[in-house]
Every structure is written in C-alpha cells, then in structure tokens.
Motif scaffolding. Sequence first.
Motif, PDB file in Angstrom:
ATOM      1  N   LEU A 169       0.848  -1.197   0.000  1.00  0.00           N
ATOM      2  CA  LEU A 169       0.000   0.000   0.000  1.00  0.00           C
ATOM      3  C   LEU A 169       0.878   1.240   0.000  1.00  0.00           C
ATOM      4  CD1 LEU A 169      -2.776   1.421   0.319  1.00  0.00           C
ATOM      5  CD2 LEU A 169      -2.439   1.275   2.794  1.00  0.00           C
ATOM      6  N   THR A 170       0.670   2.106  -0.983  1.00  0.00           N
ATOM      7  CA  THR A 170       1.316   3.415  -1.015  1.00  0.00           C
ATOM      8  C   THR A 170       0.291   4.445  -0.566  1.00  0.00           C
ATOM      9  OG1 THR A 170       2.711   2.693  -2.864  1.00  0.00           O
ATOM     10  CG2 THR A 170       2.567   5.061  -2.443  1.00  0.00           C
ATOM     11  N   TRP A 171       0.648   5.258   0.453  1.00  0.00           N
ATOM     12  CA  TRP A 171      -0.308   6.192   1.036  1.00  0.00           C
ATOM     13  C   TRP A 171       0.398   7.486   1.423  1.00  0.00           C
ATOM     14  CZ3 TRP A 171       0.452   6.916   6.486  1.00  0.00           C
ATOM     15  CH2 TRP A 171       1.316   6.000   7.068  1.00  0.00           C
ATOM     16  N   ALA A 172      -0.403   8.524   1.608  1.00  0.00           N
ATOM     17  CA  ALA A 172       0.125   9.847   1.946  1.00  0.00           C
ATOM     18  C   ALA A 172      -0.514  10.302   3.244  1.00  0.00           C
ATOM     19  CB  ALA A 172      -0.172  10.843   0.827  1.00  0.00           C
ATOM     20  N   HIS A 173       0.285  11.030   4.042  1.00  0.00           N
ATOM     21  CA  HIS A 173      -0.201  11.535   5.325  1.00  0.00           C
ATOM     22  C   HIS A 173       0.606  12.767   5.692  1.00  0.00           C
ATOM     23  CE1 HIS A 173      -2.137  11.520   9.194  1.00  0.00           C
ATOM     24  NE2 HIS A 173      -0.971  11.435   9.830  1.00  0.00           N
ATOM     25  N   GLU A 174      -0.105  13.888   5.933  1.00  0.00           N
ATOM     26  CA  GLU A 174       0.499  15.156   6.350  1.00  0.00           C
ATOM     27  C   GLU A 174       1.620  15.577   5.415  1.00  0.00           C
ATOM     28  OE1 GLU A 174       1.631  14.737  10.389  1.00  0.00           O
ATOM     29  OE2 GLU A 174      -0.431  14.824  11.151  1.00  0.00           O
ATOM     30  N   GLY A 175       1.374  15.477   4.115  1.00  0.00           N
ATOM     31  CA  GLY A 175       2.311  15.989   3.129  1.00  0.00           C
ATOM     32  C   GLY A 175       3.453  15.070   2.782  1.00  0.00           C
ATOM     33  N   ARG A 176       3.528  13.862   3.338  1.00  0.00           N
ATOM     34  CA  ARG A 176       4.590  12.920   3.022  1.00  0.00           C
ATOM     35  C   ARG A 176       3.987  11.632   2.465  1.00  0.00           C
ATOM     36  NH1 ARG A 176       9.532  14.515   4.444  1.00  0.00           N
ATOM     37  NH2 ARG A 176      10.301  12.474   3.804  1.00  0.00           N
ATOM     38  N   CYS A 177       4.778  10.963   1.647  1.00  0.00           N
ATOM     39  CA  CYS A 177       4.340   9.716   0.999  1.00  0.00           C
ATOM     40  C   CYS A 177       5.005   8.539   1.695  1.00  0.00           C
ATOM     41  CB  CYS A 177       4.702   9.743  -0.491  1.00  0.00           C
ATOM     42  SG  CYS A 177       4.011   8.351  -1.407  1.00  0.00           S
ATOM     43  N   ARG A 227       5.050   3.980   2.180  1.00  0.00           N
ATOM     44  CA  ARG A 227       4.759   2.705   1.516  1.00  0.00           C
ATOM     45  C   ARG A 227       4.813   1.592   2.549  1.00  0.00           C
ATOM     46  NH1 ARG A 227       7.918   0.037  -3.733  1.00  0.00           N
ATOM     47  NH2 ARG A 227       6.445  -1.674  -4.072  1.00  0.00           N
ATOM     48  N   SER A 228       3.709   0.876   2.690  1.00  0.00           N
ATOM     49  CA  SER A 228       3.611  -0.260   3.620  1.00  0.00           C
ATOM     50  C   SER A 228       3.661  -1.552   2.821  1.00  0.00           C
ATOM     51  CB  SER A 228       2.305  -0.189   4.408  1.00  0.00           C
ATOM     52  OG  SER A 228       2.256   0.975   5.200  1.00  0.00           O
ATOM     53  N   GLN A 229       4.582  -2.445   3.225  1.00  0.00           N
ATOM     54  CA  GLN A 229       4.714  -3.757   2.581  1.00  0.00           C
ATOM     55  C   GLN A 229       4.627  -4.817   3.676  1.00  0.00           C
ATOM     56  OE1 GLN A 229       8.518  -2.752   0.562  1.00  0.00           O
ATOM     57  NE2 GLN A 229       7.522  -3.365  -1.317  1.00  0.00           N
ATOM     58  N   ILE A 230       3.579  -5.636   3.610  1.00  0.00           N
ATOM     59  CA  ILE A 230       3.363  -6.721   4.583  1.00  0.00           C
ATOM     60  C   ILE A 230       3.441  -8.033   3.826  1.00  0.00           C
ATOM     61  CG2 ILE A 230       1.793  -7.710   6.274  1.00  0.00           C
ATOM     62  CD1 ILE A 230       0.600  -4.927   6.628  1.00  0.00           C
ATOM     63  N   VAL A 231       4.385  -8.887   4.239  1.00  0.00           N
ATOM     64  CA  VAL A 231       4.625 -10.181   3.583  1.00  0.00           C
ATOM     65  C   VAL A 231       4.221 -11.274   4.569  1.00  0.00           C
ATOM     66  CG1 VAL A 231       6.311 -11.652   2.445  1.00  0.00           C
ATOM     67  CG2 VAL A 231       6.526  -9.161   2.288  1.00  0.00           C
ATOM     68  N   ILE A 232       3.279 -12.123   4.177  1.00  0.00           N
ATOM     69  CA  ILE A 232       2.785 -13.210   5.028  1.00  0.00           C
ATOM     70  C   ILE A 232       3.221 -14.533   4.395  1.00  0.00           C
ATOM     71  CG2 ILE A 232       0.792 -14.229   6.175  1.00  0.00           C
ATOM     72  CD1 ILE A 232       0.204 -10.959   4.499  1.00  0.00           C
ATOM     73  N   ARG A 233       4.027 -15.281   5.138  1.00  0.00           N
ATOM     74  CA  ARG A 233       4.515 -16.569   4.642  1.00  0.00           C
ATOM     75  C   ARG A 233       3.860 -17.694   5.431  1.00  0.00           C
ATOM     76  NH1 ARG A 233       9.130 -13.315   4.978  1.00  0.00           N
ATOM     77  NH2 ARG A 233      10.050 -12.808   2.961  1.00  0.00           N
TER      78      ARG A 233
END
Length: 826
Positions: free
Chosen positions: A87-95, A97-103
């Motif tokens: 997920l790429t997201w923006a908050h308070e003027g900054r960008c 990227r959250s990457q969650i890997v489930i094995r």
Amino acid sequence: MQPLRLTLKGFRGIRDGLGRDEITLDLERLADGANLIAIVGANGSGKSTIMDCLTPFMGLPSRVALAGAGGFSYYDHVYLPESVKDLTWAHEGRCYRSQIVIRLNGRRRTEAFLHTLDDAGCWRPVQLDDGMQSDGRVETYTRCVESLCGSAETFFTSVFAAQGKRQLSTYRNAEIKTLLADLLGQEEIQELGQKAAEIVRLLKAGLATQRQELAGLDAEDQRLDAVRRKLDGADDRVSAAERAKTAAQAALEAAQARHARVVVEREQSQATDARRAQLVAERQAALASATQALRALDAQEQAEQQRLERLDQRVASRLQQERQRRRALGQSRQRCLVVLAEAGAVRHAERRLPLAQRVQTQRSARTQACREQVHQLTQCQGAVRLAEQRVAGIERDAGRAVLKAEELARRFGLTGEVPCAGTDLQGRCKLLGDAREAQALIPNAQAQVARLAGEKSEAKRELTDARQRYEALAGAPQALAQAEFHETVARERVNRLSVMCSKAQACAQAQATLVEVERELQALGPEVGDGAAAETADERAERQQIAAARAAIGQQRDLQTTHSGAALARLDQALGSLPPAFDEQQVAQAARALGAAREALAAAEQSMLTAVREAQTLVEVAKQEGVLDERRERLRAHCARVEDELGNWSLFARCMSNDGLIALAIDDAGPALSALGNDLLLACYGPRFTVSIHTLLETYKGEQKEGFDIVVHDGDTGDSKSVSMMSGGERTLVELCLTRAIALYLARNTGRRYTTLFTDEADGALDPQRKRMFMAMKREVLRLGGYEREFFISQTPELTAMADAVIDIDALRADGCDADRCVSLA
C-alpha cells in the motif's frame, strides 16, 4: 491519511471474488478528485477485503473476531506460500509505503516494512525520534504506524467504519475511557499515570523484598540459636583433639625412619638402573624417530594423493562448466527462436493497427449517433402519450359542454310553455325566470363547444405528427445494438493488434541475443568427451609429476624400515645383559605407610582445628545475634517509610489514571462531542433527534456512579431514552452521527488530521429515505471536517448513484479487464 495505490497478492477474498491471485488498484487515478467514491460489486466479490487493506494498520477490521491482540490472524485469509499487501499512502504531506509479507512456512512467518519517500525521491525506512526504525518486524512496524497515524482503536472507531463494527453503546466504562483519553490527547497524563503506577509497582516490589529480608533475618536468628545449641561442649572437644594429635605425631616419626632405610637401599642400585634407563631411552628415541620418519613419508604421500584428487576435480569442474554453458546457450538460443517465430505476425500487426484504430473511431461515432436516435425515440413516445391524453381530456370537456348547451336550450324552451307568460304572475314565476337566465347563458356555452372542437382538431394534428416521428425512428434500438456489436468487435481487434505490436521490442531483443549466443558457441569450439583426451597438456604433465613423486616416497619408506629394525635389535641385546632391577614394592609399601601416618596426623590436626573453630564460632554467634537485632530494627523502620510513600504514589497514580484527571477531561469533552453529533443530526436528519453523553449514571438507590451512556431525545414524542433501547434503524442513525462526531472532534481539537474516511455497508438497517439522509450526512462530515474524500461500500444502487465516482469490482471478473478502467464518474 490518503491511499494512493494498493496491490494485493494471495488473499482469499480476492481469489474468491475475482478468481485472481493478484490485483493492483491505482486509487489516486481512480478517485480523480472525487469526494465520495463508492466500491460496488456483488456479495463475495472482495469489496470488504479491498476496503480493509486501504489502511496501513495490521489486520482486516471486518474480519476481527475479538477485540485486542489475538483477535485476528492473517494466516486464515491467505493461501499462497508468500502473500503480499503493498500500500502506497500519503499523510500530512509525506508519501509512505507499507509492505506486509505473510509466509505460510519458514522461521519468520510475517514481515512488515514501512518506508517513506525522501526529498531525493528514494524510499528509505521510517525512523522515529527515539531511534526506532522499521526493520521488518511486526512490532516495530506497528509502533511506527501508530506514531504517525495514532492508535488503531481510535482510528477504527472514528475514521474507519468496518462492517459489523462494535457499536459505541456496547462499550464498557473502562473501554470508553481508554478510547476517549486517546481521542482527547491525554497521552502526557497517561504517561505520568503509567510512570506513577510503575513507581508503585517498584515500591511494592521493594517492600516485598524488604519484608522478605525481614523474614530472612528472623530465620537467621533461629538458625544462630540452633547453631549455638549445637556448639555446646566445644572446650571439651578441643582437649580430646590435642591428645589424639600427639599420638599421631609419634606414629608418623616411626614411619619416616623405616621409609629412610628403604630409600638408602634403592640408591645403592641406582647405577644399574641408570644404565637400563639410558638403554630404554635410546630404544624409545630410535622407535620415535623411525615412527616420525614414516609419518612424514605418509604425509607426503597423502599430499600427493590430495594433489591428484584436486587435479581430477579441476578437470571435471572445467568440463562440467563447459557443458553447463553450452546447455544454457542452447536454451537461450531456443527461446530466441521461439520469440522470433512471431516476428511476421508482429510486423503484420504493426501494419494493420492504424487502420483498425480508425475503424474503431468510426464505429464509436456510429454508436453515439444511434444512441442519440434512441433518445429521440424515447422523447417521441412521451410526446405520443401526452397527445393522446390531451385528446381524451378535450373529448371529456367537449361532452360536458354539449350536455350543458342542450340543458340550457331545454330550459329556454319553457318560456313558451309556462301558463303564467303574459299575465301579472310572470314577474313572480321562478320557472320563467330560470328560462330567461338560460337564454343569457346559451351563447357562452355554444362558444365553449366551438372552442373545444378547434382544440380537439389541433391535438389530433399534434398526435399524428408525433406518431409519424415515432414510426420514422422505430428501428433505432436495433441499429444501436448492431452498432455496439460492431464497436465491440473493432475494440477487441485493436486490443489484439496492440498486444501483438507490444512484442516488437522483444523480437528485436531476441534477434540481438541470438547473434550473441551464436558468437559465443563458436568461441567455445567443438564439444569433447571425458577421459585423457579431455585433459590439457599442463594437466597431463602435472599427473606425471605426481606419479613420479609417489614412486620416490615408496622407495624412501623401504629404506627407513630396514635401518630402524637393525637399531632396535642392537638395543634389545644390550638390555638383556643387565642384572635384575631393585624391588620397588618395598619403597611403595614404606611410602604407603608414611602416607597413612601423615593422613592420620592431618586428620587429628583437622579434628583439633574443627574443635577450635567451633569454640571460636560459639563466640562469633553471640556477637552476630547482637548485630542481627540492631539490623532488624533498622529494616522495620525502613519498611514503615516505604509503606507511607507507597500510599502517596498510589493516590497520585489513581489521579493520573482513567478514573482521575482523564475522567474529568472526558466529562468536559462530552458536551463538545454531543454538540457535534447534534449538528450532524440537525443538518442531515432535521430537529427530531438530539443526543447527550452521560458519564455519571444514577443507580437504583439514587446514587451517582461513573459510567457511559448515550441518551437520545425524540422531539416528535418528547421521550428521552438510551440509544441501546432504540430500534435498529434509528440507533444506526445516531451511532453513525456520533462516530463521525468523534472524527470531527479528533480533527479539530487534537491536531491529528486524516484526509480520507472509510465506511463498509453501514446503511443496511436504514429505510430509503434515511439512506438519502445518510449520504447527505457524509457530505456534511466532509465539509465540516475538511476531509478530501470517503471510500464507502453499499448494496443500495440509489446510494452508489449519488457518489462522485464508482469503482466496479464486478468488472474485474472479465478476462483481460484492466483494474484501472473499472471506474465510472457519477
């Protein structure tokens, strides 16, 4: 917080809903500046899974079975060996990227990374002010996300309305205090309370330690008393030990004299023993030298053997590498040939694509023209119905006008039949007066009949014209269907040719790769087999050197064996000519007797030392008992001081807890939250409902106690009751307004702002009228809170039609459908 781009891989909800392993949504382009974005699709199409993954928090809120840790597990909702949420997201003027890997296998079953886009345009791990950095662990990721976006509990209570979320009216007192404390920004007070609670815990632990030490002192006192009783009679034991030591000393002196005599006899035979020892040493030296020489030869032979093995390994490795390289080049050459087999089709597609695009443009224009004709046909149908209704209305009015004219004529005809006509009574005859009144009305009635006849003729002409236009456009729906079919065929042809044209770069790359592969195969030369023919000249020379060295080592081993055997035979003959050795048993027996005497003396000395130590210990025990009594008194005084401090800190911790200052702050915030909720209710649902938040409840005895309840006043009935006692639809309205009021309060008073709201099927219990009010409330919340957009899921077509943009999940089911195209602007 604003989601920009989402990629899901391996989630069961996406597979069951779309039949795919992976999906990517460009949310920034799909939203396209819209305020209300509806996510629509059939039940089970994956809408809730997509909505749950639009936030960086761990978990799927609509799938949480229990509150708190342990209420959710990703492993029940993924199926691939490695599933990913990106997920790429923006908050308070900054960008970010959250990457969650489930094995589903391996040591680290779940990894979570949080990166931020720096000023140079590079992704780097998020690092907090205290130095913590997102390193792939779930714990550090969760802490980094909550430091940026606040606690997950507050977020999913105010900003994210998950499907089946817990209602505010069901929160217990402690839970609502924790939630509102985080909402009001009472972190500093909570931190002070936690520190005070930690001091209380440490004081309790220290006090327990002191009390344990005091109990240990009591036990030590009992132990010293037992020791003192055990050591009674220590002086008598000292006297007995002195007598035993004197007897052991006399026995030791006798054993020493006998051992001295045996030692003198042994020294007289030392010359012979020295010669024997010399010969034995020479024999051992000769044997050791021969063994060392043979080991050195064995080491040399082993080294040559290892050298031969390394040579064989190098030859085999070189041949294996050549075979692998030839095989890899052959596979690469085959792949290039497969790609180049489509070169003709690619060139044909490049030639045909412009023509196909022009055809598609023309057919699209034809389809649009047909749609306009269908629209005109619909208008003609309406005109025909209106004309028919007008003609029928005119005919009804004309019938009533004719009847009225005939009635007036009949009444006027009575003037000649009335008997009182021409007499003195005609002025008072009501029948004659009515006939004369009818005479005045007849011209007006005849004019109305003529006017209605003209209007009927005009209406029939309009009806005829409308029917002629309708008949001229009767074939428009069939033409539209045929035009849409031809447009679909043209679009599919353009897509097919575009896909083929996209392979042109691959064909060019394959041609260049094929030339390089052919060149490298020629450089490798012909392939050779195993054996001596495959060896190089240097390898054959090295093999011959190894064979010569091993033959020389064998000759040296035979020569060394012969020399060492002759030397050992000469030394054995010299040892056999010496006289027998002195009997060492006599020395051993004397030494054992001397040792036993020394042990007896040591035991006697130890017994005496033990007795003296016990006597001294008895004196020390008396001193320790005095010191122990003094220490016990000091420890009791210290425990009393710690108990006083524990009471003070316990009171301070309670004041700083949810039941102290935070409870007072919650009481102050209750009217503000109620006012925001009432503003939303007034703006969207009218003045009927008003709410108030009560944090002090009255018991059955009439006393006040801390609690939490939402009381709703109904302006229509004048009743006030708890929200938990309302019907499902009304309770849903009030709960929704209060939830969004919390979000507005959060945005206005705490400085923590979110740009996006989320709602998942919250309108299920509402009737059609309140559903429309529900949409009005959404826009009012966006306006009051300064939010940019809201993503929502609804199964009501009327609500989704009121959205600014619609993301259609069902469109993703079609093969070849691009996720970025499955959006329509309302």
